[in-house]
Design an enzyme around this catalytic site. Structure first.
Site, PDB file in Angstrom:
ATOM      1  N   CYS A   9      -7.824 -34.703  53.913  1.00 43.61           N
ATOM      2  CA  CYS A   9      -8.817 -34.918  55.412  1.00 43.61           C
ATOM      3  C   CYS A   9      -8.120 -36.052  55.827  1.00 43.61           C
ATOM      4  O   CYS A   9      -7.155 -36.689  55.774  1.00 43.61           O
ATOM      5  CB  CYS A   9     -10.168 -34.771  55.191  1.00 43.61           C
ATOM      6  SG  CYS A   9     -10.877 -36.367  54.346  1.00 43.61           S
ATOM      7  N   ASN A  12     -10.362 -39.306  53.747  1.00 48.25           N
ATOM      8  CA  ASN A  12     -10.565 -39.292  52.346  1.00 48.25           C
ATOM      9  C   ASN A  12     -11.794 -39.885  51.691  1.00 48.25           C
ATOM     10  O   ASN A  12     -12.103 -40.297  50.754  1.00 48.25           O
ATOM     11  CB  ASN A  12      -9.302 -39.559  51.518  1.00 48.25           C
ATOM     12  CG  ASN A  12      -9.285 -39.416  49.888  1.00 48.25           C
ATOM     13  OD1 ASN A  12      -8.890 -39.940  49.089  1.00 48.25           O
ATOM     14  ND2 ASN A  12      -9.862 -38.137  49.671  1.00 48.25           N
ATOM     15  N   CYS A  14     -15.032 -38.121  52.892  1.00 50.73           N
ATOM     16  CA  CYS A  14     -15.989 -37.067  53.207  1.00 50.73           C
ATOM     17  C   CYS A  14     -15.528 -35.461  52.800  1.00 50.73           C
ATOM     18  O   CYS A  14     -16.015 -35.204  51.888  1.00 50.73           O
ATOM     19  CB  CYS A  14     -16.505 -36.935  54.748  1.00 50.73           C
ATOM     20  SG  CYS A  14     -17.854 -38.143  55.248  1.00 50.73           S
ATOM     21  N   ARG A  15     -14.757 -34.937  53.568  1.00 47.01           N
ATOM     22  CA  ARG A  15     -14.420 -33.604  53.292  1.00 47.01           C
ATOM     23  C   ARG A  15     -13.667 -33.445  52.154  1.00 47.01           C
ATOM     24  O   ARG A  15     -13.880 -32.565  51.249  1.00 47.01           O
ATOM     25  CB  ARG A  15     -13.877 -32.998  54.586  1.00 47.01           C
ATOM     26  CG  ARG A  15     -14.707 -32.902  55.625  1.00 47.01           C
ATOM     27  CD  ARG A  15     -13.922 -32.605  57.039  1.00 47.01           C
ATOM     28  NE  ARG A  15     -12.912 -33.572  57.567  1.00 47.01           N
ATOM     29  CZ  ARG A  15     -12.291 -33.396  58.300  1.00 47.01           C
ATOM     30  NH1 ARG A  15     -12.045 -32.285  59.193  1.00 47.01           N
ATOM     31  NH2 ARG A  15     -11.387 -34.525  58.758  1.00 47.01           N
ATOM     32  N   SER A  16     -12.325 -34.225  52.180  1.00 48.17           N
ATOM     33  CA  SER A  16     -11.409 -34.066  50.964  1.00 48.17           C
ATOM     34  C   SER A  16     -12.018 -34.290  49.636  1.00 48.17           C
ATOM     35  O   SER A  16     -11.827 -33.666  48.355  1.00 48.17           O
ATOM     36  CB  SER A  16     -10.159 -34.550  51.196  1.00 48.17           C
ATOM     37  OG  SER A  16     -10.066 -35.925  51.454  1.00 48.17           O
ATOM     38  N   ASP A 120     -15.990 -32.522  60.226  1.00 49.09           N
ATOM     39  CA  ASP A 120     -15.870 -33.741  59.706  1.00 49.09           C
ATOM     40  C   ASP A 120     -17.422 -34.370  59.892  1.00 49.09           C
ATOM     41  O   ASP A 120     -17.891 -34.514  61.048  1.00 49.09           O
ATOM     42  CB  ASP A 120     -15.127 -34.815  60.349  1.00 49.09           C
ATOM     43  CG  ASP A 120     -14.908 -36.009  59.361  1.00 49.09           C
ATOM     44  OD1 ASP A 120     -15.938 -36.396  58.662  1.00 49.09           O
ATOM     45  OD2 ASP A 120     -14.088 -36.754  59.957  1.00 49.09           O
TER      46      ASP A 120
END
Length: 149
Positions: A9, A12, A14-16, A120
């Site tokens: 993301c 690095n 939150c999402r990934s 995000d």
């Protein structure tokens, strides 16, 4: 056979890392990591609200630390999964000549959701919604890899 997967993301945090945690829970036999296309948060743990939301689902992200994506990741991983189109484009811009490592959108593994990216939650504040989508895509990835083996 796909044995090494990288989730990417922007920062690095939150999402990934959430995708890394969810995929590790479903696919413990694989090497799974995450990275960001930016260097804004290198060395930092995942964002606190994302850690809390993930922990409520039994996914502990506390040991993860942000790192930046780089061209070497095309050699280290068998599959690179981006959280959105901009990150996919940023990843492809770093592709070394001759690299054939597949890069796809993570949401490709959750077509039933109708989502074309993982929003995000750092900006949307919808950590649970992001985790729902990440969970659906992680399960789709698990099914796809099982069918390939």
């Amino acid at each position: 056979m796909t044995t090494r997967i990288l989730f990417v993301c922007l920062g690095n945090i939150c999402r990934s890392p959430a995708a890394e945690g969810a995929a590790r829970a479903l696919l413990p036999e694989l090497e799974i990591d995450s990275a960001g296309t930016s260097d804004w948060h290198v060395g930092e743990p995942p964002y606190g609200p994302m850690q809390a939301a993930a922990l409520r689902r039994g996914i502990d992200l506390s040991r993860l630390r942000a790192r930046q994506f780089g061209p070497q990741d095309f050699r280290r991983f068998d599959l690179i999964l981006a959280m959105d189109g901009q990150n996919l484009a940023d990843i492809e811009a770093l592709r070394p000549a001759g690299s054939r490592t597949p890069v796809r959108l993570f949401t490709d593994y959750a077509p039933q959701t109708g989502a074309d990216h993982v929003p995000d939650p750092y900006y949307t504040r919808d950590f649970d919604g992001a985790l729902d989508l990440i969970g659906a895509a992680a399960e789709g990835l698990r099914r796809t890899l099982a069918a390939e083996s």
